[in-house]
Design an enzyme around this catalytic site. Structure first.
Site, PDB file in Angstrom:
ATOM      1  N   ASP A   9       1.080  -0.964  -0.010  1.00  0.00           N
ATOM      2  CA  ASP A   9       0.002  -0.044  -0.146  1.00  0.00           C
ATOM      3  C   ASP A   9       1.058   1.344  -0.102  1.00  0.00           C
ATOM      4  OD1 ASP A   9      -1.697   2.006   0.597  1.00  0.00           O
ATOM      5  OD2 ASP A   9      -2.627   1.139   2.460  1.00  0.00           O
ATOM      6  N   ASN A  23      -5.469  11.698 -12.376  1.00  0.00           N
ATOM      7  CA  ASN A  23      -6.127  11.936 -13.569  1.00  0.00           C
ATOM      8  C   ASN A  23      -5.790  13.688 -13.782  1.00  0.00           C
ATOM      9  OD1 ASN A  23      -8.229  13.741 -12.294  1.00  0.00           O
ATOM     10  ND2 ASN A  23      -8.853  11.738 -11.844  1.00  0.00           N
ATOM     11  N   GLY A  31      -8.783   3.945  -7.729  1.00  0.00           N
ATOM     12  CA  GLY A  31      -7.685   3.116  -7.727  1.00  0.00           C
ATOM     13  C   GLY A  31      -6.480   3.843  -6.878  1.00  0.00           C
ATOM     14  N   VAL A  32      -5.101   3.908  -7.035  1.00  0.00           N
ATOM     15  CA  VAL A  32      -4.006   4.614  -6.367  1.00  0.00           C
ATOM     16  C   VAL A  32      -4.482   6.103  -6.106  1.00  0.00           C
ATOM     17  CG1 VAL A  32      -1.869   5.379  -6.461  1.00  0.00           C
ATOM     18  CG2 VAL A  32      -2.306   3.158  -7.317  1.00  0.00           C
ATOM     19  N   ASP A  33      -5.086   6.664  -7.060  1.00  0.00           N
ATOM     20  CA  ASP A  33      -5.651   8.139  -6.869  1.00  0.00           C
ATOM     21  C   ASP A  33      -6.476   8.302  -5.823  1.00  0.00           C
ATOM     22  OD1 ASP A  33      -5.953  10.856  -7.417  1.00  0.00           O
ATOM     23  OD2 ASP A  33      -6.974  10.719  -9.211  1.00  0.00           O
ATOM     24  N   GLY A 123      -3.025  -0.738 -14.874  1.00  0.00           N
ATOM     25  CA  GLY A 123      -4.350  -1.006 -14.479  1.00  0.00           C
ATOM     26  C   GLY A 123      -5.311  -0.288 -15.490  1.00  0.00           C
ATOM     27  N   VAL A 124      -6.259   0.552 -15.277  1.00  0.00           N
ATOM     28  CA  VAL A 124      -7.278   1.177 -16.100  1.00  0.00           C
ATOM     29  C   VAL A 124      -6.896   1.966 -17.402  1.00  0.00           C
ATOM     30  CG1 VAL A 124      -9.014   1.324 -14.334  1.00  0.00           C
ATOM     31  CG2 VAL A 124      -7.756   3.143 -14.656  1.00  0.00           C
ATOM     32  N   TYR A 125      -5.682   2.512 -17.247  1.00  0.00           N
ATOM     33  CA  TYR A 125      -4.790   3.033 -18.343  1.00  0.00           C
ATOM     34  C   TYR A 125      -4.370   2.215 -19.481  1.00  0.00           C
ATOM     35  CZ  TYR A 125      -5.755   7.836 -16.571  1.00  0.00           C
ATOM     36  OH  TYR A 125      -6.320   9.010 -16.285  1.00  0.00           O
TER      37      TYR A 125
END
Length: 176
Positions: A9, A23, A31-33, A123-125
């Site tokens: 973490d 973003n 996510g991390v953000d 991840g999502v990117y």
């Protein structure tokens, strides 16, 4: 400069700065953000809103980086960077490398001796673990070569899955 690769973490790392895979709005996300914003507290969102109101009215560009205080985190600083989104057609690898390079530059500018990175762009990117790891290590090597007197002593890659940790370890061990 020492390199450490671990699963964990990022919000709990005892380093001077952590990197946020943000973003462009800087106003939090998933996510991390999202995890970093939750752990840092509402002061982080307020600091990001101030950046948007002053220095970054159009948001943070892809591949750029900017620092805010860490507020309730163990880290003194959060360095926000925006990775290229492959799903949105942003496939320029140089932008991914720039996320890591610019974050290292910002870490050095705030006199951080240690910095922890997530898998920016993963991840999502849509960037694969090996692609992210290769870009990250290219950036570290390039930064070290161009800034031999930088104050960074430790760079950590704190990854949320065993798969990413394995990808980073494999890339780190690959002969260059």
């Amino acid at each position: 400069m020492r390199i450490r690769i671990l699963q964990g973490d990022i919000t709990t790392r005892p380093v001077d700065a952590i990197v946020n895979a943000a973003n462009s709005t800087l106003l939090g996300g998933g996510g991390v953000d999202g995890a970093i914003h939750r752990a840092a507290g509402p002061e982080l969102l307020a600091a990001c809103q101030e950046l948007r109101a002053t220095d970054l009215p159009h948001g943070l560009p892809v591949g750029a980086a900017v620092a805010t205080p860490g507020f309730r985190l163990a880290a003194r600083w959060v360095i926000h960077t925006v990775g290229p989104n492959r799903h949105a057609g942003q496939t320029n690898r140089a932008l991914l490398v720039s996320c890591f390079s610019e974050s290292l530059r910002v870490a050095d500018s705030v006199a951080a001796g240690s910095v922890a990175f997530p898998a920016v762009g993963g991840g999502v990117y849509g960037w694969g673990g090996r692609q992210v790891a290769e870009a990250a290590f290219d950036a570290v090597n390039g930064f070290t070569a161009s800034h031999p007197d930088n104050g960074l002593e430790l760079v950590e890659f704190v990854l949320f899955s065993r798969e990413l940790e394995d990808a980073f370890n494999a890339e780190w061990e690959r002969p260059r």
